[in-house]
Design a protein around this motif. Structure first.
Motif, short mmCIF file in Angstrom:
data_model
loop_
_atom_site.label_atom_id
_atom_site.label_comp_id
_atom_site.label_asym_id
_atom_site.label_seq_id
_atom_site.Cartn_x
_atom_site.Cartn_y
_atom_site.Cartn_z
N SER A 228 0.82 -1.21 0.00
CA SER A 228 0.00 0.00 0.00
C SER A 228 0.85 1.25 0.00
O SER A 228 0.38 2.34 -0.37
CB SER A 228 -0.92 0.02 1.23
N LYS A 229 2.12 1.12 0.42
CA LYS A 229 3.02 2.26 0.48
C LYS A 229 4.45 1.79 0.29
O LYS A 229 4.83 0.72 0.79
CB LYS A 229 2.89 2.99 1.82
N LEU A 230 5.25 2.56 -0.44
CA LEU A 230 6.67 2.29 -0.62
C LEU A 230 7.47 3.38 0.07
O LEU A 230 7.16 4.57 -0.05
CB LEU A 230 7.03 2.27 -2.11
N ASP A 231 8.50 2.98 0.82
CA ASP A 231 9.36 3.93 1.53
C ASP A 231 10.76 4.00 0.94
O ASP A 231 11.66 4.57 1.57
CB ASP A 231 9.46 3.53 3.01
N VAL A 232 10.94 3.44 -0.26
CA VAL A 232 12.26 3.40 -0.88
C VAL A 232 12.15 3.80 -2.34
O VAL A 232 11.06 3.85 -2.90
CB VAL A 232 12.90 1.99 -0.77
N VAL A 233 13.32 4.03 -2.95
CA VAL A 233 13.37 4.39 -4.38
C VAL A 233 14.43 3.54 -5.06
O VAL A 233 15.30 2.94 -4.40
CB VAL A 233 13.71 5.88 -4.57
N ASP A 234 14.38 3.49 -6.38
CA ASP A 234 15.35 2.72 -7.15
C ASP A 234 16.78 3.15 -6.79
O ASP A 234 17.08 4.35 -6.70
CB ASP A 234 15.14 2.94 -8.65
N GLY A 235 17.65 2.17 -6.62
CA GLY A 235 19.05 2.44 -6.36
C GLY A 235 19.40 2.66 -4.91
O GLY A 235 20.59 2.76 -4.56
N GLN A 236 18.41 2.71 -4.04
CA GLN A 236 18.66 2.97 -2.62
C GLN A 236 19.24 1.73 -1.94
O GLN A 236 18.80 0.60 -2.16
CB GLN A 236 17.37 3.38 -1.93
N LYS A 237 20.25 1.93 -1.08
CA LYS A 237 20.80 0.84 -0.28
C LYS A 237 20.03 0.77 1.04
O LYS A 237 19.79 1.80 1.68
CB LYS A 237 22.29 1.06 -0.03
N VAL A 238 19.69 -0.44 1.45
CA VAL A 238 18.95 -0.61 2.70
C VAL A 238 19.65 -1.65 3.56
O VAL A 238 20.33 -2.56 3.07
CB VAL A 238 17.49 -1.04 2.45
N LYS A 239 19.47 -1.51 4.87
CA LYS A 239 20.05 -2.44 5.83
C LYS A 239 19.02 -3.50 6.22
O LYS A 239 17.81 -3.28 6.08
CB LYS A 239 20.52 -1.69 7.07
N GLN A 240 19.49 -4.61 6.73
CA GLN A 240 18.57 -5.63 7.23
C GLN A 240 17.70 -5.04 8.33
O GLN A 240 18.19 -4.36 9.24
CB GLN A 240 19.34 -6.83 7.77
N GLY A 241 16.39 -5.27 8.25
CA GLY A 241 15.46 -4.76 9.24
C GLY A 241 14.95 -3.36 8.98
O GLY A 241 14.04 -2.89 9.69
#
Length: 281
Positions: A228-241
């Motif tokens: 229902s919602k995205l909090d990221v964008v293409d190319g973004q690095k994310v950490k576990q959790g």
């Protein structure tokens, strides 16, 4: 020269799983689920690539610089699989493993909008374009080692759908389900099961609605759909959790849930083998 299983490994079969005993100091298995939809994660010092031979089908993955590898087996993989390891010195080794053959359930889902069961002609170009985006996202090679970590559950909730099941929408048989469904209220957080790079963040795909593809490296990707919602964008690095989105029922869905999928390249794996049972509660 191809050296056979007996040159490097021995194995025994127990409850559908093959247990390797180390016959060479430079080979070890770190984790495995020897069943359809499963995988083997291990290390073979000096290997540059490993090829899985599934009957007439072949799938190839790279080894990390220190010889670590991960290979997977599809929903309908044959019982006998061959793993061929290649080295810079051209000396190949082959291991033979036996997979548990699984029985899959049939789910009947009614009330799905007819236009998503049999999409009208005017949206076929849209669907084709979205499929191309998904293919490109899953086939970017990233030399990241995030796939080697232990994965965590991406969401808390009730398991409402399992990998491999055959779904029948409004009486029409469709492709098997390749994900693990977690049912929870709209807005429930979805987090990264392992670190990685966002390769696709799309708010509204025809079938999958809000969609995220997370690249964990060496061909291993997680896909999260119906968000229902995205909090990221293409190319973004994310950490576990780290929170990446929220559960919803966008696209072809009749209730709020997360459909989580794992791929090794284009081989669809069972996410249930990657996490601890009960960790979603």
């Amino acid at each position: 020269m191809l050296k056979t299983l007996s040159s490097i490994l021995s194995f025994a079969t127990l409850c559908g799983y093959a247990l390797f005993s180390q016959a060479a100091a430079n080979y070890q298995v770190e984790a495995q689920a020897l069943a359809q939809g499963g995988f083997i994660k291990g290390q073979f010092d000096g290997c540059t690539q490993v090829e899985v031979i599934d009957g007439e089908d072949k799938y190839t993955g790279k080894c990390t610089p220190d010889g670590k590898f991960l290979v997977g087996f599809g929903r309908d993989a044959k019982a006998v699989q061959k793993l061929v390891f290649s080295f810079n010195n051209k000396a190949d080794y082959m291991a033979v493993v036996e997979l548990e053959q699984r029985q899959y359930k049939t789910d009947r889902v009614n009330g799905v909008p007819q236009k998503t069961v049999s999409p009208p002609k005017e949206v076929l170009d849209r669907i084709k374009g979205e499929n191309e985006q998904i293919w490109l996202a899953r086939n970017k090679h990233t030399e990241s080692f995030d796939f080697l970590t232990s994965f965590i559950w991406p969401a808390k909730g009730r398991i409402s759908g399992v990998y491999g099941s055959q779904r029948v929408f409004n009486g029409v048989p469709k492709r098997p389900h390749f994900g693990l469904d977690v049912a929870a209220p709209k807005g429930t957080p979805v987090v990264a099961p392992a670190a990685g790079i966002i390769r696709l963040a799309h708010n509204d795909m025809f079938y999958s609605g809000g969609t995220i593809i997370l690249d964990h490296g060496y061909g291993i990707t997680s896909t999260f759909i119906h968000l229902s919602k995205l909090d990221v964008v293409d190319g973004q690095k994310v950490k576990q959790g780290e929170k990446i989105g929220e559960i919803g029922k966008s696209g072809r869905a009749t209730g709020n849930h997360l459909d989580w999928r794992i791929n090794w390249k284009n081989v669809r794996l069972d996410p249930a083998f990657w996490v601890e049972a009960g960790g979603n509660e």
